[in-house]
Design a protein around this motif. Sequence first.
Motif, PDB file in Angstrom:
ATOM      1  N   ILE A  42       0.837  -1.208   0.000  1.00  0.00           N
ATOM      2  CA  ILE A  42       0.000   0.000   0.000  1.00  0.00           C
ATOM      3  C   ILE A  42       0.868   1.252   0.000  1.00  0.00           C
ATOM      4  CG2 ILE A  42      -1.632   1.341   1.381  1.00  0.00           C
ATOM      5  CD1 ILE A  42      -2.900  -1.361   2.207  1.00  0.00           C
ATOM      6  N   ILE A  43       1.892   1.265   0.840  1.00  0.00           N
ATOM      7  CA  ILE A  43       2.791   2.431   0.881  1.00  0.00           C
ATOM      8  C   ILE A  43       3.501   2.597  -0.461  1.00  0.00           C
ATOM      9  CG2 ILE A  43       4.898   3.346   1.931  1.00  0.00           C
ATOM     10  CD1 ILE A  43       3.902   2.145   4.588  1.00  0.00           C
ATOM     11  N   GLY A  44       3.972   1.507  -1.043  1.00  0.00           N
ATOM     12  CA  GLY A  44       4.631   1.572  -2.346  1.00  0.00           C
ATOM     13  C   GLY A  44       3.698   2.083  -3.434  1.00  0.00           C
ATOM     14  N   LEU A  45       2.469   1.610  -3.433  1.00  0.00           N
ATOM     15  CA  LEU A  45       1.495   2.062  -4.427  1.00  0.00           C
ATOM     16  C   LEU A  45       1.165   3.539  -4.248  1.00  0.00           C
ATOM     17  CD1 LEU A  45      -0.364   1.259  -6.764  1.00  0.00           C
ATOM     18  CD2 LEU A  45      -2.107   0.722  -5.059  1.00  0.00           C
ATOM     19  N   LEU A  46       1.018   3.978  -3.010  1.00  0.00           N
ATOM     20  CA  LEU A  46       0.759   5.395  -2.757  1.00  0.00           C
ATOM     21  C   LEU A  46       1.930   6.266  -3.193  1.00  0.00           C
ATOM     22  CD1 LEU A  46      -1.043   5.275   0.706  1.00  0.00           C
ATOM     23  CD2 LEU A  46      -2.046   5.815  -1.524  1.00  0.00           C
ATOM     24  N   MET A  47       3.141   5.767  -2.991  1.00  0.00           N
ATOM     25  CA  MET A  47       4.321   6.511  -3.437  1.00  0.00           C
ATOM     26  C   MET A  47       4.329   6.656  -4.955  1.00  0.00           C
ATOM     27  SD  MET A  47       7.182   4.867  -0.894  1.00  0.00           S
ATOM     28  CE  MET A  47       8.603   5.690  -1.599  1.00  0.00           C
ATOM     29  N   VAL A  48       3.982   5.594  -5.664  1.00  0.00           N
ATOM     30  CA  VAL A  48       3.942   5.643  -7.122  1.00  0.00           C
ATOM     31  C   VAL A  48       2.865   6.618  -7.583  1.00  0.00           C
ATOM     32  CG1 VAL A  48       3.419   4.307  -9.204  1.00  0.00           C
ATOM     33  CG2 VAL A  48       4.926   3.348  -7.458  1.00  0.00           C
ATOM     34  N   LEU A  49       1.676   6.532  -7.008  1.00  0.00           N
ATOM     35  CA  LEU A  49       0.587   7.423  -7.403  1.00  0.00           C
ATOM     36  C   LEU A  49       0.920   8.885  -7.126  1.00  0.00           C
ATOM     37  CD1 LEU A  49      -2.538   5.380  -6.279  1.00  0.00           C
ATOM     38  CD2 LEU A  49      -1.705   5.751  -8.605  1.00  0.00           C
ATOM     39  N   LEU A  50       1.474   9.163  -5.970  1.00  0.00           N
ATOM     40  CA  LEU A  50       1.850  10.529  -5.641  1.00  0.00           C
ATOM     41  C   LEU A  50       2.963  11.027  -6.569  1.00  0.00           C
ATOM     42  CD1 LEU A  50       1.316  12.880  -3.720  1.00  0.00           C
ATOM     43  CD2 LEU A  50       3.066  11.955  -2.224  1.00  0.00           C
ATOM     44  N   GLY A  51       3.902  10.158  -6.884  1.00  0.00           N
ATOM     45  CA  GLY A  51       4.962  10.522  -7.816  1.00  0.00           C
ATOM     46  C   GLY A  51       4.412  10.855  -9.196  1.00  0.00           C
ATOM     47  N   LEU A  52       3.425  10.080  -9.660  1.00  0.00           N
ATOM     48  CA  LEU A  52       2.816  10.368 -10.958  1.00  0.00           C
ATOM     49  C   LEU A  52       2.051  11.691 -10.944  1.00  0.00           C
ATOM     50  CD1 LEU A  52       1.567   6.809 -11.975  1.00  0.00           C
ATOM     51  CD2 LEU A  52       3.532   8.072 -12.889  1.00  0.00           C
ATOM     52  N   ILE A  53       1.411  11.998  -9.838  1.00  0.00           N
ATOM     53  CA  ILE A  53       0.724  13.293  -9.716  1.00  0.00           C
ATOM     54  C   ILE A  53       1.743  14.425  -9.764  1.00  0.00           C
ATOM     55  CG2 ILE A  53      -0.578  14.775  -8.128  1.00  0.00           C
ATOM     56  CD1 ILE A  53      -2.122  12.238  -7.293  1.00  0.00           C
ATOM     57  N   TRP A  54       2.854  14.269  -9.057  1.00  0.00           N
ATOM     58  CA  TRP A  54       3.894  15.301  -9.075  1.00  0.00           C
ATOM     59  C   TRP A  54       4.461  15.475 -10.475  1.00  0.00           C
ATOM     60  CZ3 TRP A  54       7.317  14.422  -4.120  1.00  0.00           C
ATOM     61  CH2 TRP A  54       6.549  14.728  -2.995  1.00  0.00           C
ATOM     62  N   ILE A  55       4.651  14.371 -11.192  1.00  0.00           N
ATOM     63  CA  ILE A  55       5.146  14.465 -12.570  1.00  0.00           C
ATOM     64  C   ILE A  55       4.135  15.219 -13.430  1.00  0.00           C
ATOM     65  CG2 ILE A  55       5.665  13.136 -14.654  1.00  0.00           C
ATOM     66  CD1 ILE A  55       6.840  10.976 -12.769  1.00  0.00           C
ATOM     67  N   GLY A  56       2.866  14.899 -13.269  1.00  0.00           N
ATOM     68  CA  GLY A  56       1.826  15.579 -14.034  1.00  0.00           C
ATOM     69  C   GLY A  56       1.743  17.059 -13.733  1.00  0.00           C
ATOM     70  N   GLN A  57       1.867  17.419 -12.471  1.00  0.00           N
ATOM     71  CA  GLN A  57       1.832  18.836 -12.110  1.00  0.00           C
ATOM     72  C   GLN A  57       3.094  19.551 -12.580  1.00  0.00           C
ATOM     73  OE1 GLN A  57       0.993  18.896  -7.883  1.00  0.00           O
ATOM     74  NE2 GLN A  57      -1.141  19.396  -8.314  1.00  0.00           N
ATOM     75  N   GLY A  58       4.231  18.934 -12.440  1.00  0.00           N
ATOM     76  CA  GLY A  58       5.476  19.560 -12.849  1.00  0.00           C
ATOM     77  C   GLY A  58       5.557  19.780 -14.347  1.00  0.00           C
ATOM     78  N   SER A  59       4.933  18.874 -15.105  1.00  0.00           N
ATOM     79  CA  SER A  59       4.948  19.019 -16.556  1.00  0.00           C
ATOM     80  C   SER A  59       3.836  19.923 -17.060  1.00  0.00           C
ATOM     81  CB  SER A  59       4.818  17.647 -17.214  1.00  0.00           C
ATOM     82  OG  SER A  59       3.561  17.071 -16.915  1.00  0.00           O
ATOM     83  N   GLY A  60       2.862  20.220 -16.219  1.00  0.00           N
ATOM     84  CA  GLY A  60       1.753  21.076 -16.614  1.00  0.00           C
ATOM     85  C   GLY A  60       0.566  20.308 -17.168  1.00  0.00           C
TER      86      GLY A  60
END
Length: 66
Positions: A7-25
């Motif tokens: 669960i922690i690993g999956l949440l880390m991946v999801l949060l990382g993808l959100i950060w990538i999406g926000q950082g790229s616009g």
Amino acid sequence: MRTIGYIIGLLMVLLGLIWIGQGSGYFPYPASSFMIAQTIWMLWGALLAAAGVALMIIVSRLRRRV
């Protein structure tokens, strides 16, 4: 313990993808976020997502040994 690790690993991946999406616009939500179109957040997101994948791999390998 394994379930918590997954669960922690999956949440880390999801949060990382959100950060990538926000950082790229591509994911400009909320509109007033300081992370939008800031490429450093793409890097942090990629690192967090990679750490999440690594955590899930480690947890899956620990399960086989026990």
